[in-house]
Design a protein around this motif. Structure first.
Motif, short mmCIF file in Angstrom:
data_model
loop_
_atom_site.label_atom_id
_atom_site.label_comp_id
_atom_site.label_asym_id
_atom_site.label_seq_id
_atom_site.Cartn_x
_atom_site.Cartn_y
_atom_site.Cartn_z
N PHE A 75 7.43 -2.62 5.03
CA PHE A 75 7.94 -3.30 3.84
C PHE A 75 7.10 -2.97 2.62
N THR A 76 5.79 -2.91 2.77
CA THR A 76 4.90 -2.73 1.63
C THR A 76 4.57 -1.28 1.31
N ASN A 77 4.86 -0.37 2.23
CA ASN A 77 4.62 1.06 1.96
C ASN A 77 5.67 1.87 2.71
N THR A 78 6.91 1.72 2.30
CA THR A 78 8.03 2.28 3.05
C THR A 78 8.01 3.80 3.16
N PRO A 79 7.76 4.53 2.07
CA PRO A 79 7.78 6.00 2.21
C PRO A 79 6.75 6.53 3.20
N MET A 90 10.56 4.87 -3.16
CA MET A 90 10.80 3.42 -3.24
C MET A 90 10.30 2.71 -1.99
N SER A 91 9.59 1.60 -2.22
CA SER A 91 9.21 0.68 -1.15
C SER A 91 10.02 -0.59 -1.29
N CYS A 92 10.20 -1.30 -0.18
CA CYS A 92 10.90 -2.59 -0.24
C CYS A 92 10.25 -3.50 -1.28
N TYR A 166 9.33 -9.23 10.65
CA TYR A 166 8.49 -9.73 9.55
C TYR A 166 9.21 -10.80 8.74
N LEU A 167 10.49 -10.56 8.39
CA LEU A 167 11.22 -11.53 7.58
C LEU A 167 11.48 -12.82 8.36
#
Length: 317
Positions: A75-79, A90-92, A166-167
């Motif tokens: 989620f915090t570092n998607t690429p 783009m990251s979430c 996570y969500l």
């Protein structure tokens, strides 16, 4: 004599105390709105995460805990963590800021219990996994690389399941089927919306250069800030034209309440819409399945990347 000695000691101690450099003030606590970082907090909170599974001692070595931690990393570092499904930059957390824990920035705390819910674009019920999959396909532009059809993300893809974990962890203890009060607060009021045809991309560009280019760059590709980079707003590394942010009013709401990050919330409803019209006038990757969208529901007026022919078909003209 003893009294004189004691008095002298006290005086010396007092003088020493006065001569000591002052203790540095404790860092100010980040302002919160319930479980969320307050929308008004500036760049100083850019990397704050109130609920961080990587340091939560309640999470153990179980498979579920590992998936929660993995989902947070994706989620915090998607690429970096999911490169095959996020080929751009783009990251979430570019849209769901502070790992989905910032007020008026599409926060995701306590949201998992709202699924399944109806999705207007697809005209069917979406599970949480469906919604995450759609974000990979659109906002992360997973369709932007040559993937075979069986390689595209699905609700059972390991990356999707990890983010679901996570969500769901962020929603522990929340009421099922009840929207949290902070959901939907990043939308501009309908009474303040300007008709799309009256929005001025040139005016939006001037505002962008004055208030947005510091972080996103004059080319919209993002400026390096510490070990992070602001999300690219157009071009090959950005979200595709089927994403939610490709809708002018949706993007305007995100800008209105989360930007500029050095002074969040201090842009008018109108200026946010002009900036969104400018950003959504720029080229970006094409979502290859737009013809499947809005087959039942009316095509939104701010879906500017959908062709005139498609709009006419959807509206029954």
């Amino acid at each position: 004599m003893k009294r004189q000695i004691v008095t002298a000691i006290v005086l010396v101690a007092s003088a020493a105390a006065c001569s000591r450099p002052a203790e540095p003030p404790a860092p100010a606590a980040i302002a919160m709105r319930g479980p969320l970082i307050a929308a008004s907090v500036t760049m100083k909170a850019a990397w704050e995460v109130p609920q961080n599974p990587l340091v939560d001692p309640k999470l153990d070595a179980s498979r579920l805990s590992e998936e929660v931690r993995r989902g947070f990393k994706i989620f915090t570092n998607t690429p970096l963590e999911a490169p095959r499904l996020a080929p751009g930059g783009m990251s979430c957390s570019n849209c769901h800021m502070n790992a989905g824990q910032r007020e008026k920035s599409l926060p995701l705390v306590d949201v998992a219990g709202m699924f399944p819910e109806y999705n207007r674009r697809a005209a069917r019920l979406f599970s949480l996994g469906d919604r995450i999959t759609d974000c990979f396909l659109r906002s992360e532009n997973a369709t932007g690389v040559q993937l075979a059809s069986d390689e595209l993300p699905t609700p059972t893809s390991s990356e999707v399941l990890a983010i679901s974990a996570y969500l769901t962890w962020l929603s522990r203890g929340a009421a099922m089927g009840k929207n949290p009060s902070w959901r939907g607060q990043n939308a501009i009021q309908a009474s303040a919306l300007i008709p799309v045809e009256k929005l001025d991309p040139a005016k939006g560009e001037a505002i962008y250069n004055d208030r947005c280019a510091t972080c996103h760059g004059p080319d919209g590709q993002g400026v390096q800030i510490g070990d992070k980079i602001a999300g690219p707003l157009w071009g090959a590394r950005s979200w595709n034209d089927g994403a939610g942010a490709a809708r002018v009013y949706t993007l305007a709401g995100m800008i209105r309440y989360s930007m500029p990050y050095l002074d969040p919330g201090n842009i008018t409803d109108a200026d946010a819409q002009h900036v969104a019209a400018f950003i959504d006038s720029k080229p970006r990757p094409a979502f290859p399945f737009k013809e499947r969208d809005y087959r039942v529901e009316k095509l939104p007026v701010d879906a500017v990347y959908y062709t005139r022919e498609l709009k006419s078909t959807r509206l029954g003209d």
